[in-house]
Design a protein around this motif. Structure first.
Motif, PDB file in Angstrom:
ATOM      1  N   GLU A 113      19.125  68.369   4.567  1.00 60.54           N
ATOM      2  CA  GLU A 113      20.310  68.137   5.385  1.00 60.54           C
ATOM      3  C   GLU A 113      21.572  68.330   4.538  1.00 60.54           C
ATOM      4  O   GLU A 113      21.717  67.722   3.486  1.00 60.54           O
ATOM      5  N   LEU A 114      22.451  69.186   5.009  1.00 59.38           N
ATOM      6  CA  LEU A 114      23.693  69.430   4.281  1.00 59.38           C
ATOM      7  C   LEU A 114      24.855  68.622   4.838  1.00 59.38           C
ATOM      8  O   LEU A 114      25.717  68.150   4.100  1.00 59.38           O
ATOM      9  N   SER A 115      24.881  68.497   6.157  1.00 55.73           N
ATOM     10  CA  SER A 115      25.988  67.748   6.761  1.00 55.73           C
ATOM     11  C   SER A 115      25.535  67.135   8.074  1.00 55.73           C
ATOM     12  O   SER A 115      24.637  67.649   8.743  1.00 55.73           O
ATOM     13  N   ILE A 116      26.176  66.007   8.429  1.00 58.48           N
ATOM     14  CA  ILE A 116      25.891  65.336   9.693  1.00 58.48           C
ATOM     15  C   ILE A 116      27.209  65.046  10.398  1.00 58.48           C
ATOM     16  O   ILE A 116      28.272  64.971   9.761  1.00 58.48           O
ATOM     17  N   ASN A 117      27.116  64.896  11.723  1.00 56.40           N
ATOM     18  CA  ASN A 117      28.337  64.622  12.487  1.00 56.40           C
ATOM     19  C   ASN A 117      28.576  63.120  12.615  1.00 56.40           C
ATOM     20  O   ASN A 117      27.840  62.308  12.038  1.00 56.40           O
ATOM     21  N   ALA A 118      29.579  62.743  13.383  1.00 54.15           N
ATOM     22  CA  ALA A 118      29.947  61.333  13.515  1.00 54.15           C
ATOM     23  C   ALA A 118      28.864  60.509  14.177  1.00 54.15           C
ATOM     24  O   ALA A 118      28.762  59.292  13.965  1.00 54.15           O
ATOM     25  N   GLU A 119      28.001  61.174  14.984  1.00 53.61           N
ATOM     26  CA  GLU A 119      26.896  60.462  15.645  1.00 53.61           C
ATOM     27  C   GLU A 119      25.651  60.378  14.775  1.00 53.61           C
ATOM     28  O   GLU A 119      24.611  59.878  15.186  1.00 53.61           O
ATOM     29  N   GLY A 120      25.742  60.902  13.557  1.00 54.48           N
ATOM     30  CA  GLY A 120      24.592  60.848  12.650  1.00 54.48           C
ATOM     31  C   GLY A 120      23.595  61.963  12.874  1.00 54.48           C
ATOM     32  O   GLY A 120      22.475  61.903  12.356  1.00 54.48           O
ATOM     33  N   GLN A 121      23.963  62.990  13.639  1.00 58.03           N
ATOM     34  CA  GLN A 121      23.078  64.115  13.879  1.00 58.03           C
ATOM     35  C   GLN A 121      23.362  65.240  12.884  1.00 58.03           C
ATOM     36  O   GLN A 121      24.508  65.470  12.495  1.00 58.03           O
ATOM     37  N   VAL A 122      22.305  65.944  12.500  1.00 60.85           N
ATOM     38  CA  VAL A 122      22.450  67.011  11.515  1.00 60.85           C
ATOM     39  C   VAL A 122      23.230  68.178  12.095  1.00 60.85           C
ATOM     40  O   VAL A 122      22.949  68.648  13.200  1.00 60.85           O
TER      41      VAL A 122
ATOM     42  N   LYS B 253       7.523  65.916  12.915  1.00 65.25           N
ATOM     43  CA  LYS B 253       7.553  66.485  14.253  1.00 65.25           C
ATOM     44  C   LYS B 253       8.734  65.918  15.045  1.00 65.25           C
ATOM     45  O   LYS B 253       9.154  64.796  14.861  1.00 65.25           O
ATOM     46  N   MET B 254       9.201  66.751  15.962  1.00 68.63           N
ATOM     47  CA  MET B 254      10.317  66.342  16.796  1.00 68.63           C
ATOM     48  C   MET B 254       9.868  65.362  17.868  1.00 68.63           C
ATOM     49  O   MET B 254       8.982  65.676  18.662  1.00 68.63           O
ATOM     50  N   GLY B 255      10.425  64.198  17.853  1.00 68.33           N
ATOM     51  CA  GLY B 255      10.136  63.213  18.888  1.00 68.33           C
ATOM     52  C   GLY B 255      11.265  63.200  19.885  1.00 68.33           C
ATOM     53  O   GLY B 255      11.990  64.187  20.026  1.00 68.33           O
ATOM     54  N   PRO B 256      11.474  62.109  20.585  1.00 66.81           N
ATOM     55  CA  PRO B 256      12.612  62.008  21.491  1.00 66.81           C
ATOM     56  C   PRO B 256      13.905  62.239  20.717  1.00 66.81           C
ATOM     57  O   PRO B 256      13.997  61.896  19.542  1.00 66.81           O
ATOM     58  N   MET B 257      14.862  62.827  21.373  1.00 66.29           N
ATOM     59  CA  MET B 257      16.108  63.155  20.695  1.00 66.29           C
ATOM     60  C   MET B 257      16.735  61.912  20.077  1.00 66.29           C
ATOM     61  O   MET B 257      16.957  60.906  20.731  1.00 66.29           O
ATOM     62  N   SER B 258      16.962  62.001  18.776  1.00 63.79           N
ATOM     63  CA  SER B 258      17.529  60.867  18.060  1.00 63.79           C
ATOM     64  C   SER B 258      18.384  61.395  16.933  1.00 63.79           C
ATOM     65  O   SER B 258      18.240  62.546  16.517  1.00 63.79           O
ATOM     66  N   PRO B 259      19.278  60.607  16.386  1.00 58.61           N
ATOM     67  CA  PRO B 259      20.122  61.076  15.295  1.00 58.61           C
ATOM     68  C   PRO B 259      19.274  61.533  14.118  1.00 58.61           C
ATOM     69  O   PRO B 259      18.288  60.914  13.752  1.00 58.61           O
ATOM     70  N   ARG B 260      19.656  62.671  13.548  1.00 58.57           N
ATOM     71  CA  ARG B 260      19.082  63.200  12.319  1.00 58.57           C
ATOM     72  C   ARG B 260      17.601  63.498  12.467  1.00 58.57           C
ATOM     73  O   ARG B 260      16.849  63.434  11.503  1.00 58.57           O
ATOM     74  N   SER B 261      17.136  63.829  13.669  1.00 58.23           N
ATOM     75  CA  SER B 261      15.732  64.222  13.822  1.00 58.23           C
ATOM     76  C   SER B 261      15.574  65.653  13.344  1.00 58.23           C
ATOM     77  O   SER B 261      16.375  66.521  13.671  1.00 58.23           O
TER      78      SER B 261
END
Length: 226
Positions: A94-103, A207-215
Motif C-alpha cells: 500500500e502506497l497511499s490511503i484516502n481519508a476513509e482508510g481505503q487504499v 481474499k476480498m471479503g465485504p467491502m471494507s477500508p484497506r481491503s
C-alpha cells in the motif's frame, strides 16, 4: 527511347549480385547475426523453473527463440549448463490511503534471483537479482476491474524480467566465463546428493471479503501463476 538488350543488362545484374554476396561474407566474418538471435555457449540446459507455469513456459520459449540450437533436458547430469531459480516473489504494498482508510495506490513488486552454472558446478553467472516495480492507482468501488488490471500489469512485469534473463544468459560475460571455466568458483551445494523435492512456498494476497477500508485485491501470487 532506345531499350537495352537483355545481353547488355546481364553484366549489371551479375555485378550487383557479386556485391551482395561480398557484403554478406563481410558481415558474417565480423560476427553479424540476425536481431534477436544470440546463440548461447552451450547446447543443453537444465532448469528447476517449472516449465508448465506461465513464467517458465515464457522463459523457455524466449531462450529457444534467442538460441535456436538449445535443447532443454530433464536432468542436470545431461546438461552442459544449469539455470537455477533461487528466489521468485511477488508482492503488493500500500502506497497511499484516502481519508476513509481505503487504499488509493498500490506498489507492485517482482523479485527474481537466479544463477547459471556449468555441468561441473562452476559458477558461470553468480546469483543475480532482477527487480521490477510499478505503481498503480486503485479504486475500491471497481474491485473486479482493478484485480484484472493488477494481474495484467504483473504479466507485463514478468515479461520484462524474461527479456532481462535472456539478455544476461547471452551476454559476453557468460561466453567469456564458459571459455575460462577452469578458473571459476564451484557451487558446492550442486555437488551434494539431491534433496527430496519440496513444495514451493505460496504467497497470496488476502481474499476480498465485504467491502471494507484497506481491503486488498484478490490476486493469485503463487508459483503456478508466475
Amino acid at each position: 527511347m532506345t531499350k537495352l538488350a537483355p545481353s547488355a543488362l546481364a553484366p549489371q545484374y551479375c555485378w550487383r549480385g557479386l556485391v551482395c554476396i561480398a557484403l554478406c561474407l563481410v558481415l558474417t566474418a565480423c560476427g553479424f547475426r540476425l536481431k534477436g538471435v544470440s546463440p548461447l555457449p552451450f547446447d543443453t540446459l537444465y532448469t528447476n523453473i517449472n516449465e508448465n507455469s506461465e513464467f517458465g513456459s515464457n522463459l523457455l520459449r524466449a531462450i529457444a527463440a534467442s538460441s535456436p540450437g538449445i535443447r532443454f533436458v530433464d536432468t542436470p547430469a545431461d546438461a552442459e549448463a544449469r539455470l537455477t531459480q533461487l528466489q521468485n516473489n511477488r508482492s503488493l504494498r500500500e502506497l497511499s490511503i484516502n481519508a476513509e482508510g481505503q487504499v488509493e495506490e498500490y506498489e507492485l513488486n517482482l523479485v527474481f534471483t537466479f544463477q547459471l552454472t556449468d555441468n561441473q558446478g562452476r559458477i558461470v553467472l553468480p546469483p543475480t537479482v532482477l527487480r521490477s516495480t510499478r505503481e498503480l492507482p486503485y479504486d475500491p468501488t471497481v474491485v473486479q476491474a482493478k484485480e484484472g488490471e493488477i494481474t495484467m500489469v504483473f504479466r507485463e512485469m514478468q515479461q520484462s524480467l524474461v527479456s532481462q534473463i535472456v539478455r544476461r544468459l547471452s551476454s559476453p560475460e557468460v561466453n567469456t566465463a564458459f571459455e575460462n571455466a577452469e578458473s571459476l568458483p564451484v557451487d558446492e551445494s550442486l555437488l551434494a546428493p539431491p534433496a527430496e523435492s519440496t513444495t514451493d512456498a505460496t504467497t497470496s494476497v488476502p481474499k476480498m471479503g465485504p467491502m471494507s477500508p484497506r481491503s486488498a485485491p484478490q490476486i493469485n501470487l503463487d508459483g503456478s501463476s508466475y
